[in-house]
Design a protein around this motif. Structure first.
Motif, PDB file in Angstrom:
ATOM      1  N   ILE A 178      57.657  -5.428  44.322  1.00 56.58           N
ATOM      2  CA  ILE A 178      58.995  -5.788  44.784  1.00 56.58           C
ATOM      3  C   ILE A 178      59.068  -7.302  44.771  1.00 56.58           C
ATOM      4  CG2 ILE A 178      60.677  -5.710  46.666  1.00 56.58           C
ATOM      5  CD1 ILE A 178      59.460  -3.053  47.546  1.00 56.58           C
ATOM      6  N   ASP A 179      59.855  -7.829  43.852  1.00 56.34           N
ATOM      7  CA  ASP A 179      60.038  -9.276  43.741  1.00 56.34           C
ATOM      8  C   ASP A 179      61.315  -9.659  44.467  1.00 56.34           C
ATOM      9  OD1 ASP A 179      57.781  -9.414  42.132  1.00 56.34           O
ATOM     10  OD2 ASP A 179      58.937  -9.275  40.268  1.00 56.34           O
ATOM     11  N   PHE A 218      62.385  -2.044  51.097  1.00 58.03           N
ATOM     12  CA  PHE A 218      60.956  -1.728  51.182  1.00 58.03           C
ATOM     13  C   PHE A 218      60.678  -0.248  51.457  1.00 58.03           C
ATOM     14  CE2 PHE A 218      60.699  -6.257  51.161  1.00 58.03           C
ATOM     15  CZ  PHE A 218      59.493  -6.502  50.514  1.00 58.03           C
ATOM     16  N   LYS A 219      61.716   0.567  51.614  1.00 61.09           N
ATOM     17  CA  LYS A 219      61.507   2.022  51.666  1.00 61.09           C
ATOM     18  C   LYS A 219      60.970   2.540  50.338  1.00 61.09           C
ATOM     19  CE  LYS A 219      64.619   3.789  55.177  1.00 61.09           C
ATOM     20  NZ  LYS A 219      65.784   4.605  55.471  1.00 61.09           N
ATOM     21  N   HIS A 220      61.142   1.776  49.282  1.00 61.64           N
ATOM     22  CA  HIS A 220      60.701   2.181  47.948  1.00 61.64           C
ATOM     23  C   HIS A 220      59.249   1.787  47.663  1.00 61.64           C
ATOM     24  CE1 HIS A 220      64.784   3.365  46.931  1.00 61.64           C
ATOM     25  NE2 HIS A 220      65.182   2.247  47.483  1.00 61.64           N
ATOM     26  N   THR A 221      58.561   1.255  48.648  1.00 59.78           N
ATOM     27  CA  THR A 221      57.192   0.765  48.453  1.00 59.78           C
ATOM     28  C   THR A 221      56.254   1.847  47.925  1.00 59.78           C
ATOM     29  OG1 THR A 221      57.525  -0.861  50.198  1.00 59.78           O
ATOM     30  CG2 THR A 221      55.261  -0.387  49.592  1.00 59.78           C
ATOM     31  N   ALA A 222      56.402   3.074  48.388  1.00 58.70           N
ATOM     32  CA  ALA A 222      55.490   4.152  47.978  1.00 58.70           C
ATOM     33  C   ALA A 222      55.515   4.382  46.472  1.00 58.70           C
ATOM     34  CB  ALA A 222      55.839   5.440  48.712  1.00 58.70           C
ATOM     35  N   LYS A 223      56.672   4.250  45.847  1.00 60.24           N
ATOM     36  CA  LYS A 223      56.797   4.483  44.400  1.00 60.24           C
ATOM     37  C   LYS A 223      56.814   3.195  43.586  1.00 60.24           C
ATOM     38  CE  LYS A 223      57.705   9.030  44.343  1.00 60.24           C
ATOM     39  NZ  LYS A 223      57.195  10.029  43.492  1.00 60.24           N
ATOM     40  N   ASN A 225      59.070   3.524  39.052  1.00 58.70           N
ATOM     41  CA  ASN A 225      59.939   4.710  39.027  1.00 58.70           C
ATOM     42  C   ASN A 225      60.487   4.984  40.424  1.00 58.70           C
ATOM     43  OD1 ASN A 225      59.548   5.132  36.273  1.00 58.70           O
ATOM     44  ND2 ASN A 225      57.697   6.313  36.640  1.00 58.70           N
ATOM     45  N   THR A 226      61.401   4.128  40.854  1.00 57.96           N
ATOM     46  CA  THR A 226      61.992   4.246  42.185  1.00 57.96           C
ATOM     47  C   THR A 226      63.452   4.644  42.080  1.00 57.96           C
ATOM     48  OG1 THR A 226      62.606   1.909  42.227  1.00 57.96           O
ATOM     49  CG2 THR A 226      60.441   2.476  43.110  1.00 57.96           C
ATOM     50  N   ALA A 227      63.999   5.135  43.183  1.00 54.65           N
ATOM     51  CA  ALA A 227      65.399   5.569  43.190  1.00 54.65           C
ATOM     52  C   ALA A 227      66.348   4.401  42.942  1.00 54.65           C
ATOM     53  CB  ALA A 227      65.734   6.250  44.510  1.00 54.65           C
ATOM     54  N   SER A 228      66.030   3.240  43.489  1.00 55.66           N
ATOM     55  CA  SER A 228      66.847   2.042  43.297  1.00 55.66           C
ATOM     56  C   SER A 228      65.951   0.917  42.806  1.00 55.66           C
ATOM     57  CB  SER A 228      67.514   1.640  44.620  1.00 55.66           C
ATOM     58  OG  SER A 228      68.226   0.427  44.468  1.00 55.66           O
TER      59      SER A 228
END
Length: 196
Positions: A121-122, A112-117, A143-146
């Protein structure tokens, strides 16, 4: 003589403008294109991890020990050299110093650190009671890092977490076909993980 040269130049410019503008009805902008990617046939082999877990990995990937600073024993990197991608795999033995609840909370936090981008999230539950393999897969859209992470555990002894990263600037338009291809490999890994 000067007036004739000026008149000829002016006439050529006007004629060129008229000729170049007569066929504009056929013009349409070309869409942005990407390179065609050819994928190999999917074949798998059992990974020799030297750790308390086994799994099937694609034959076109390379499993290596994680040599980064702070890496622990049984941390691995599964590289996909043709696609500039790496699956970071971290194995932990569940203990009072590394309790199951803290490890699963870390996995949720990392996803969930990727929430901003992320656009979404499924989460998909992993439930294989015949092999004592339980967990969650996080499919991170945008467009997230992972874009793909998972964890599996038997909830008493073994815990394994993994995250897929591309060594490229995140751009779903360009990595989508490769992500889909590798995602099938990771799902095969999850379905073949067994504990020793």
């Amino acid at each position: 003589m000067q007036k004739i040269k000026t008149s000829i130049i002016f006439f050529v410019i006007i004629l060129g403008t008229i000729i170049s503008c007569t066929n504009t009805s056929d013009y349409s902008p070309k869409p942005r294109g990407f390179f065609r990617i050819s994928f190999p046939e999917k074949t798998y082999q059992e990974a020799k991890t030297g750790c308390p877990f086994t799994m099937d990995i694609p034959s076109y990937s390379v499993l290596r020990d994680d040599r980064s600073a702070g890496a622990q024993p049984c941390w691995k990197n599964l590289d996909f050299p043709a696609y500039n991608a790496r699956l970071h795999i971290s194995y932990f033995k569940i203990s009072p110093q590394a309790p199951f609840s803290a490890l699963t909370e870390d996995a949720r936090t990392f996803a969930f650190k990727h929430t901003a981008k992320a656009s979404a999230i499924d989460q998909r539950r992993i439930n294989r009671p015949e092999d004592a393999v339980y967990g969650l897969t996080y499919y991170i859209k945008g467009n997230t890092a992972s874009n793909l992470q998972f964890f599996v555990s038997d909830s008493t002894t073994h815990y394994l977490r993994a995250a897929l990263y591309f060594n490229e600037k995140p751009n779903m338009d360009s990595i989508a076909p490769v992500l889909e291809f590798i995602q099938a490999d990771i799902e095969r890994m999850v379905n073949t993980i067994t504990w020793k």
